[in-house]
Design a protein around this motif. Structure first.
Motif, PDB file in Angstrom:
ATOM      1  N   ALA A   1       0.830  -1.207   0.000  1.00  0.00           N
ATOM      2  CA  ALA A   1       0.000   0.000   0.000  1.00  0.00           C
ATOM      3  C   ALA A   1       0.865   1.258   0.000  1.00  0.00           C
ATOM      4  CB  ALA A   1      -0.936  -0.008   1.205  1.00  0.00           C
ATOM      5  N   GLY A   2       1.936   1.248   0.797  1.00  0.00           N
ATOM      6  CA  GLY A   2       2.812   2.412   0.874  1.00  0.00           C
ATOM      7  C   GLY A   2       3.574   2.671  -0.413  1.00  0.00           C
TER       8      GLY A   2
ATOM      9  N   LYS B   1       2.526   1.719  -3.445  1.00  0.00           N
ATOM     10  CA  LYS B   1       1.548   2.142  -4.449  1.00  0.00           C
ATOM     11  C   LYS B   1       1.170   3.615  -4.279  1.00  0.00           C
ATOM     12  CE  LYS B   1      -0.874  -2.206  -5.518  1.00  0.00           C
ATOM     13  NZ  LYS B   1      -2.172  -2.919  -5.400  1.00  0.00           N
ATOM     14  N   SER B   2       1.042   4.052  -3.037  1.00  0.00           N
ATOM     15  CA  SER B   2       0.595   5.425  -2.767  1.00  0.00           C
ATOM     16  C   SER B   2       1.708   6.447  -2.903  1.00  0.00           C
ATOM     17  CB  SER B   2       0.013   5.510  -1.348  1.00  0.00           C
ATOM     18  OG  SER B   2       1.045   5.335  -0.381  1.00  0.00           O
ATOM     19  N   GLY B   3       2.953   5.985  -2.951  1.00  0.00           N
ATOM     20  CA  GLY B   3       4.081   6.902  -2.998  1.00  0.00           C
ATOM     21  C   GLY B   3       4.579   7.313  -1.627  1.00  0.00           C
ATOM     22  N   HIS B   4       3.946   6.789  -0.579  1.00  0.00           N
ATOM     23  CA  HIS B   4       4.392   7.106   0.781  1.00  0.00           C
ATOM     24  C   HIS B   4       5.783   6.538   1.038  1.00  0.00           C
ATOM     25  CE1 HIS B   4       4.077   8.036   5.038  1.00  0.00           C
ATOM     26  NE2 HIS B   4       4.413   6.799   5.324  1.00  0.00           N
TER      27      HIS B   4
ATOM     28  N   ASN C   1       9.365   5.462  -0.625  1.00  0.00           N
ATOM     29  CA  ASN C   1      10.220   5.692  -1.784  1.00  0.00           C
ATOM     30  C   ASN C   1      10.870   4.366  -2.192  1.00  0.00           C
ATOM     31  OD1 ASN C   1      12.080   6.492  -3.700  1.00  0.00           O
ATOM     32  ND2 ASN C   1      13.168   7.938  -2.376  1.00  0.00           N
TER      33      ASN C   1
ATOM     34  N   THR D   1      -2.497 -10.561  -5.233  1.00  0.00           N
ATOM     35  CA  THR D   1      -1.663  -9.373  -5.442  1.00  0.00           C
ATOM     36  C   THR D   1      -0.714  -9.567  -6.618  1.00  0.00           C
ATOM     37  OG1 THR D   1      -1.785  -8.798  -3.090  1.00  0.00           O
ATOM     38  CG2 THR D   1       0.030  -7.848  -4.353  1.00  0.00           C
TER      39      THR D   1
END
Length: 358
Positions: free
Chosen positions: A67-68, A70-73, A75, A347
């Motif tokens: 999730a991180g 995918k969201s760009g949270h 790097n 996934t």
């Protein structure tokens, strides 16, 4: 781990460590990581799963990592940079990368410096979740050093007698080398139980034990119960009467040495991601390595030989259950819940990767 956290044998899907490692690496690489960084990030996850630290293996952690990314949270291609560099102390900016893939390199750096300085410390700021503390502390053993690693975990813990989550889970990992006995490897959050284990319980439909959590008003739940929708984690010790002030204090210590020491604010005042701490003690700077290891062996063996309390079968020290799990899971595969295997297949299909499990 307690039995209530384990996947029942009758539903467990045993997966060879190499198979799960490749699946994790493929997912990380597809989401933008280099092949090298994907392997670095998979390693602590498989370490945790092989050694029975299921709370910090792929079952719990791949979902938020995916999730991180995918969201760009998170790097996927961070470039670590030193922001402070002294002979025995280095501070690194993690560039929003997963601490999972950065910790080993930073502990190796601490060990390299400790060869000259005796003791060395490396801190990391602006980083992401770094997995099991034991993994990073364990790195020091190959250098005949004692490793210590801490991280500012998720803010889920209420202070003693409090009703707000002002403390992180804040685990401490310590590893000390030995000669013949399995090494001492300690890893525990400063909360009553690791927060991720509540996730395991929910997956298993299990109940929390007395003193693990508080209700939304901060009142400790002192009876076995279902996991409520809203709750707070308690410090190690559960209540003031049975020692929660000790876990509370240790959790604050981790906040000070990780977050405040890196200049990024402590507790609810944290800035710039998570902060980590890696420290190496060069045994040779204090005593002969052979003497230290022999003394550790004698001490560890005395623990194993301790007369059990009435009703108990044996006494073990931190590192023995994990050592035994590693022997079993390396030979027989890692036991996963079926929904974990299903999640991986789904996934990987979504990402265009051939499913790893059939």
């Amino acid at each position: 781990m307690l039995e209530r956290f384990k996947v029942p044998d009758d539903i467990a899907v045993r997966v060879p460590p190499a198979t799960m490692r490749k699946a994790a690496e493929d997912i990380f690489a597809t989401l933008g990581m280099s092949g090298e960084d994907a392997a670095k990030c998979a390693d602590p996850l498989i370490y945790a799963d092989v050694r029975g630290i299921d709370s910090h293996g792929v079952s719990n952690m791949m979902r938020p990592y995916v999730a991180g990314l995918k969201s760009g949270h998170i790097n996927p291609r961070p470039v670590m940079k030193r922001v402070g560099d002294y002979p025995a102390a280095v501070s690194v900016d993690g560039d929003r990368g997963l601490g999972l893939g950065q910790g080993k390199e930073l502990m190796e750096l601490a060990c390299a410096r400790a060869k000259t300085t005796g003791v060395a410390l490396v801190t990391a700021l602006n980083s992401g979740h770094y997995g099991a503390s034991a993994y990073h502390a364990h790195v020091a053993l190959a250098h005949d050093m004692v490793g210590v690693s801490m991280t500012a975990g998720g803010l889920q813990v209420a202070p003693t007698q409090g009703a707000e989550p002002l403390l992180g889970l804040n685990p401490i990992g310590i590893a000390a080398p030995s000669a013949s006995e399995p090494p001492f490897v300690f890893d525990a959050s400063m909360s009553s139980v690791a927060g991720n284990k509540i996730t395991l319980l929910r997956r298993m439909g299990g109940k929390v034990l007395p003193g693990w959590i508080a209700d939304a008003d901060g009142v400790p739940i002192m009876a076995e119960s279902e996991v409520p929708e809203r709750f707070l984690m308690l410090p190690l010790g559960a209540t003031r009467e049975i020692g929660s002030h000790k876990g509370f204090g240790l959790a604050m210590l981790v906040e000070v040495l990780c977050s405040a020491l890196t200049g990024t604010g402590a507790g609810p005042h944290r800035r710039k991601g998570l902060a980590h701490y890696f420290m190496a003690y060069n045994v040779a700077a204090f005593t002969e390595v052979e003497t230290f290891k022999a003394d550790m062996d004698a001490y560890l063996r005395s623990i194993l030989d301790c007369k059990p309390a009435k009703g108990e079968k044996r006494v073990v020290y931190p590192g023995i259950p994990e050592h035994e799990a590693e022997l079993d899971r390396t030979a027989n595969g890692i036991p996963y819940h079926p929904n974990v295997v299903d999640w991986f297949n789904g996934t990987m299909k979504e990402l265009g990767i051939p499913p790893a499990f059939v």
